[in-house]
Design an enzyme around this catalytic site. Structure first.
Site, mmCIF file in Angstrom:
data_model
loop_
_atom_site.group_PDB
_atom_site.id
_atom_site.type_symbol
_atom_site.label_atom_id
_atom_site.label_comp_id
_atom_site.label_asym_id
_atom_site.label_seq_id
_atom_site.Cartn_x
_atom_site.Cartn_y
_atom_site.Cartn_z
ATOM 1 N N ASP A 477 0.610 -1.437 0.454
ATOM 2 C CA ASP A 477 -0.022 -0.337 -0.368
ATOM 3 C C ASP A 477 1.162 1.250 -0.268
ATOM 4 O O ASP A 477 2.169 1.588 0.197
ATOM 5 C CB ASP A 477 -1.515 0.366 1.673
ATOM 6 C CG ASP A 477 -2.167 0.367 0.988
ATOM 7 O OD1 ASP A 477 -2.623 1.224 -0.145
ATOM 8 O OD2 ASP A 477 -3.062 0.160 1.465
ATOM 9 N N ASP A 547 -11.021 2.126 -3.378
ATOM 10 C CA ASP A 547 -11.093 2.048 -2.089
ATOM 11 C C ASP A 547 -12.642 1.666 -2.428
ATOM 12 O O ASP A 547 -13.339 1.449 -0.931
ATOM 13 C CB ASP A 547 -10.901 2.962 -1.576
ATOM 14 C CG ASP A 547 -9.720 2.267 -0.637
ATOM 15 O OD1 ASP A 547 -9.238 1.303 -0.774
ATOM 16 O OD2 ASP A 547 -8.620 3.870 0.166
HETATM 17 C C1 GLA Z 1 -5.775 1.602 1.785
HETATM 18 C C2 GLA Z 1 -6.760 -0.148 1.310
HETATM 19 C C3 GLA Z 1 -7.019 0.104 2.096
HETATM 20 C C4 GLA Z 1 -6.547 -0.787 2.981
HETATM 21 C C5 GLA Z 1 -6.396 0.190 4.072
HETATM 22 C C6 GLA Z 1 -5.713 -0.002 5.581
HETATM 23 O O1 GLA Z 1 -6.655 2.726 2.483
HETATM 24 O O2 GLA Z 1 -6.804 1.007 -0.395
HETATM 25 O O3 GLA Z 1 -7.710 -1.558 0.473
HETATM 26 O O4 GLA Z 1 -6.043 -1.295 2.833
HETATM 27 O O5 GLA Z 1 -5.289 1.499 3.333
HETATM 28 O O6 GLA Z 1 -5.450 1.217 6.026
#
Ligand code: GLA
Length: 736
Positions: A477, A547
């Site tokens: 990420d 997301d």
């Molecule tokens: C980001 C990702 C999510 C999740 C969060 C965790 O927003 O896109 O899918 O993994 O971080 O903090």
């Protein structure tokens, strides 16, 4: 007799097309000084003109070998206000001799000279590759243009290597990977992608007008806002699958810029590479800078054909497992179910339930490390949190394996929370301007990967994590973009190199990790789709497009995503209803069908499911496994687009050998009793018989059990969808 002749002619056409589709050639004709590259159904040509510049001559459908191209002649300009340097299209224009359009290269020399005029020196051809060397008319600055044409798709890879052979350092202020040119026309239409967090992949479509349209990121990362992809259509075709389309994608995950410019002579240039904003790369004597690669292609088959060519190319040439990437396993991820509250017990309970519905990979998300209770602390401290996992990760990993799944884990290696041991120890490791405030995003700062110690730290902890645990998958990420992009540890005139060196180190970490742990797969995520491009896709197997997991929003998000990227890397989770984004409620079946258009995952809280939910999920995952090769690696047809508020949307994916097709259809909301429009399929073998299999319940009405490809394409299928947020899906299998 006539039919025999027809047959021979047809066979010839087939052979010809086949040879075209498989072969590539690069030639130079000395007499006319013309370079030609052919691959797939594409020809690309440029010449050395009378001024010794490289001048584009043709980019489009494949021509015959004997067709006349060139010699190239410099355009003398429109008037005294438009000088030849700008009126003449160039393959890679230096900023000099009065160029008013976007240059490919701009340099400041230590004596203040900023004039750069690049002329042909020599070239080398090696199979489907061409290298052409250019040099400034006076100074020892060389640019090697690199071309490689893909035999199958005709997609060209272009980049440049700049070498300083002078005796003093010079400053590169702008460096593109390539400049592409289109012939003059006032009827070009541009497609590009825009978005924001949780609202990525909006397709924009507009006429190209005199002036420039700038697509860019100044964020240190690819960004949600624009994506480094474009497509240009001649004329405005309403059919997805007809029309001449040129397209391109930049393989760079840092700040980038693509400028699409129509000049006073209606010529269109597309120039793309490092974003010149705040750019500076000091090239010492003897040093080189290699630009990212800018890929470009052409099709006669519309914007849909452009996407299909790109998808094929990504699967066969870009992805780390190319040319035959393994199909994406069905995964479970607990982020939406548990957020940071991950514990050994809680994850094991979810793993048991996930295994029962046919999940193949279990992924633990954020929260397992350091003092990570929420997003205020812990990033940078990559040790297992003992309160949550008293015995380390091993018991959970073993449990997951015993359930027949492999194990994946979330990391965010490039970031640090100020509330972390790492930051307390190394406050100088982040991007910053000395003495200035450090702007936080999600309570975190960006580690400066351009630094060797930071690079070594990141590689070191990941290598240790993967060596000590049986991990099959990393979700990587990157949850914020840059601010204060300073690098105080190096000389002031080298600090802007951070834009290049950060990314080079990121790529090198990924490359080295993959080499050392060849069975580990990686998902690229940046708060959703904030870092998706052909650069990162060279090192990662899949991406998280957004997301936003609302299954209705996802229809257009996924639709936009596939303009540039293959559904084979597009992760899509089934999550809870109502969804957190819009508070919209949809059936579990609808959510599954939306996610099954990509690489299927489940992200719902399985602890809240009843028996019926488990049965539905098990059925849908079984069905998905029957079609996933087709969805992930087949040819995608957008039959009805969900864009522009459309009530309906339909996609079809067809296997490469045309043995299977799968159709997903969605209805937002019935109005005034209008029936769902008849669906006409594409890409089938007309003469083959296909058997119909319903993935969802068979609808009422007279639909045949089997029929020819011609029937499904020309007669079409009526789908009895009525109501709100309705969906259905079926597949067709070729009968032997
Ligand atoms: C980001 C990702 C999510 C999740 C969060 C965790 O927003 O896109 O899918 O993994 O971080 O903090």
């Amino acid at each position: 007799m006539r039919s025999v002749r027809l047959l021979v002619a047809a066979a010839f056409v087939l052979m010809y097309t086949y040879t075209f589709a498989q072969s590539a050639s690069v030639t130079f004709e000395a007499q006319t000084r013309v370079f030609r590259m052919e691959g797939g159904n594409v020809s690309y040509a440029f010449g050395i003109n009378d001024a010794n510049e490289l001048q584009p001559l043709y980019w489009g459908a494949r021509l015959s070998a004997g067709d006349p191209l060139g010699p190239a002649h410099r355009n003398q300009g429109h008037a005294s206000f438009d000088l030849p340097s700008g009126s003449t299209l160039q393959e890679f224009p230096g900023w000099g001799e009065g160029l008013y359009y976007e240059p490919a290269l701009k340099i400041t020399f230590p004596d203040g000279n900023r004039d750069l005029v690049l002329h042909y020196v020599d070239h080398a051809i090696d199979g489907n590759q061409l290298k052409v060397r250019l040099k400034d008319i006076e100074r020892e600055v060389y640019v090697e243009l690199q071309y490689q044409i893909d035999p199958k798709t005709g997609i060209l890879a272009r980049s440049a290597v700049i070498t300083n052979k002078t005796s003093a350092p010079l400053m590169i202020e702008e460096a593109a990977a390539a400049s592409w040119s289109l012939p003059n026309s006032k009827d070009y239409w541009l497609y590009y992608l825009t978005g924001r967090w949780a609202g990525e992949w909006n397709v924009q479509h507009e006429a190209i007008r005199p002036g420039a349209r700038v697509l860019e990121s100044r964020r240190g990362s690819t960004g949600h806002q624009n994506n480094p992809w474009f497509a240009i259509e001649r004329g405005d075709h309403h059919d997805q699958d007809t029309g001449d389309v040129w397209f391109g994608a930049l393989a760079w995950s840092g700040s980038w810029r693509i400028t699409i410019q129509q000049d006073v002579l209606d010529q269109v240039r597309i120039t793309g590479g490092y974003n010149p904003f705040d750019f500076g790369y000091k090239l010492a004597p003897g040093e080189q800078l290699e630009t990212p690669v800018f890929y470009g292609g052409f099709t006669l088959h519309g914007i849909g054909g452009a996407s299909r060519l790109l998808h094929q190319f990504e699967l066969a040439r870009i992805l780390p497992q190319a040319p035959k990437p393994r199909p994406r396993p069905v995964l479970y991820n607990s982020w939406e179910a548990t957020t940071f509250n991950v514990t050994e017990q809680g994850q094991e309970a979810l793993a048991e339930k996930a295994a029962k519905i046919g999940v193949e990979r279990f992924v633990i998300d954020d929260g397992w490390f350091g003092q990570r209770k929420d997003d205020h602390a812990g990033l940078g401290d990559w040790y297992v949190n003992k309160q949550k996992f008293p015995n380390g990760l091993k018991p959970l990993i073993e449990k997951v394996h015993s359930l027949g799944m492999d194990f994946g884990i979330w990391v965010e290696p490039e970031m640090v929370n100020p509330d972390s041991d790492l930051y307390r120890k190394h406050p100088d490791w982040v991007l910053n301007f000395a003495g200035r405030p450090r702007t936080e995003g999600r309570n975190q700062l960006v580690l400066n990967l351009a630094r060797q110690d930071v690079r070594d730290f990141i590689f070191g902890f990941l290598d240790k994590l993967l060596s000590e645990n049986d991990i099959a998958f990393l979700k990587w990420d990157d949850n914020r973009n840059w601010s204060e992009p300073g690098w105080p540890a190096v000389a002031p005139d080298e600090q802007k190199e951070v834009y290049v060196r950060y990314m080079q180190n990121l790529y090198s970490i990924l490359k080295e990790l993959r080499a050392k742990h060849p069975n580990v797969e990686i998902e690229d995520c940046s708060g959703g789709g904030g870092r998706v491009d052909l650069g990162i896709l060279h090192y990662t197997d899949e991406v998280w497009p957004s997301d936003n997991t609302d299954p209705f929003d996802r229809l257009s998000i996924q639709d936009g995503f596939t303009y540039a990227y293959t559904p084979g890397v597009m992760m899509a989770w089934v999550t809870d209803s109502p969804n957190w984004v819009n508070r919209r409620s949809t059936s579990l079946e609808y959510r599954f069908l939306s996610s099954m258009q990509g690489s299927l995952g489940v992200g719902a809280n399985l602890n809240l499911w009843n028996d019926e939910d488990f049965a539905t999920a098990k059925h849908m995952i079984e069905e998905y496994k029957q079609v996933r090769d087709t969805v992930q690696h087949g040819a995608l047809y957008r039959i009805i687009s969900p864009e522009n508020g459309s009530e309906e949307s339909v996609t079809e994916s067809v296997a490469d050998n045309h043995d299977q097709a799968v159709v997903f259809a969605f209805l937002h909301s019935s109005q005034m009793g209008h029936p769902f429009p008849r669906v006409f399929l594409r890409g089938l073998d007309r003469n083959a018989q296909y058997r119909l299999h319903w993935i969802t319940e068979r609808p009422e009405g007279h639909l045949p059990e089997s029929a020819s490809g011609a029937y499904w394409m020309d007669h079409g299928v009526d789908l009895d969808l009525r109501g709100d947020f309705q969906a259905t899906a079926f597949r067709l299998d070729r009968m032997q």
